[in-house]
Design a protein around this motif. Structure first.
Motif: not given
Length: 358
Positions: A101-102, A141, A147, A166, A144-145, A98
């Protein structure tokens, strides 16, 4: 052994700053002002050819750029801080997944929002580019939230560098933060929990804590903050600056004082704005000594400018003491132009104005 961090307040460097604090690693902060496009200057281009923040110099002299690389290198150098889970564990895989990812996806959307003109050859197409960037940001967002498992951090009870990433990236304007907090409950939980950590609390206050109207019961605290903020100027100007002797109970009653406070309600900074003579005046900006020179004053100035636009003014005005040359230089750097000088109420003043875009 000191690290050197090149960045600006509320930029990707803020992630690294939180993690340096978390690791108790001594570091020097070198501000590169995004508002003044200093990241685009040749001087910073020699440090990071991509002209992006942050850049991190490791003790010993090695330079690292790209925020994800900065975080990973820092974590390797301070393993006892446990900024990442152990190698070859599910937690490590989750965090790296992640974080990449970001860095890989969200940063691109941020760039399109901040600099839409770079992504279209149509002079009238920048609005569409920005709208698309906002939609993509919200999609990312939300993904991600959906997951994330149980909190309060991404890895449950265990803090990691991903939580700091984050916290910072979810606050950026292309979100905006209010949308993320409303529609992404797990992200919001990570933000709240991380913001309360000692490594992040002061950073949260200066960058993200809302600016709110001062309460009537805060008049004494407002006066004390102004006293502390302006005391170093007394020997410079040879008199007590006007704000030190203002009537803050009256100012608060008239709705002219706005503050930023820590979670404990201790005031970190304030701005006083006043409508008079058909204009909005930025009467006073003050930060507590612990927050001086760390970007909070500039954020309060931006708040005043936004308030001027909201009230329908095309400009904002201010005055400062002629001997406060550092303040005059700062306002000039922020786009204020001098309009005159005179003595008023026994104070030699510099008058300045900034025209505001719509």
């Amino acid at each position: 052994m000191t690290w050197t961090l090149y960045g600006d307040w509320n930029s990707g460097a803020t992630i690294v700053e939180i993690l340096l604090n978390e690791a108790a690693a001594p570091f020097a902060f070198r501000q590169i002002s995004i508002a003044r496009d200093q990241q685009l200057d040749a001087a910073f281009g020699a440090i990071n050819p991509m002209r992006r923040l942050p850049a991190l110099v490791v003790p010993g002299g090695m330079l690292v750029t790209e925020s994800l690389a900065c975080v990973l290198v820092l974590a390797e150098h301070v393993p006892d801080a446990r900024l990442l889970p152990p190698p070859a564990t599910p937690g490590r895989a989750t965090v790296l997944r992640w974080m990449a990812f970001l860095a890989g996806e969200l940063y691109g959307a941020v760039g399109r929002f901040d600099y839409p003109e770079r992504y279209t050859t149509d002079p009238g197409g920048t609005t569409a580019v920005r709208d698309s960037a906002v939609a993509e940001t919200r999609r990312l967002w939300s993904l991600l939230d959906g997951n994330l498992g149980p909190g309060p951090y991404v890895l449950g009870e265990r803090f990691s560098a991903l939580d700091a990433q984050i916290l910072v990236m979810s606050r950026w304007t292309n979100g905006p933060a209010e949308w993320v907090d409303e529609h992404c409950p797990r992200i919001a939980e990570v933000v709240r929990t991380t913001a309360a950590r000692p490594s992040a609390a002061a950073i949260w206050t200066r960058n993200y804590e809302p600016v709110r109207p001062a309460r009537a019961d805060e008049a004494a605290s407002v006066a004390a903050l102004v006293e502390a903020a302006y005391a170093p100027w007394v020997p410079v100007v040879g008199q007590r600056p006007g704000p030190m002797d203002d009537d803050y109970a009256g100012r608060i009653a008239r709705g002219e004082v706005f503050v930023v406070a820590e979670a404990s309600d201790v005031l970190a900074g304030l701005v006083v704005i006043e409508e008079k003579a058909g204009a909005l005046w930025l009467d006073n900006v003050a930060t507590a000594p612990a927050y001086a020179g760390k970007g909070l004053g500039r954020r309060l100035i931006r708040f005043a400018e936004a308030e001027a636009r909201h009230r329908g003014y095309g400009a904002i005005r201010l005055y400062t003491h002629q001997r406060m040359e550092r303040n005059v230089a700062l306002y000039r750097a922020l786009g204020y132009a001098e309009t005159g000088r005179s003595v008023e109420a026994g104070f030699p003043r510099v008058f300045m104005e900034k025209r505001l875009a719509g």
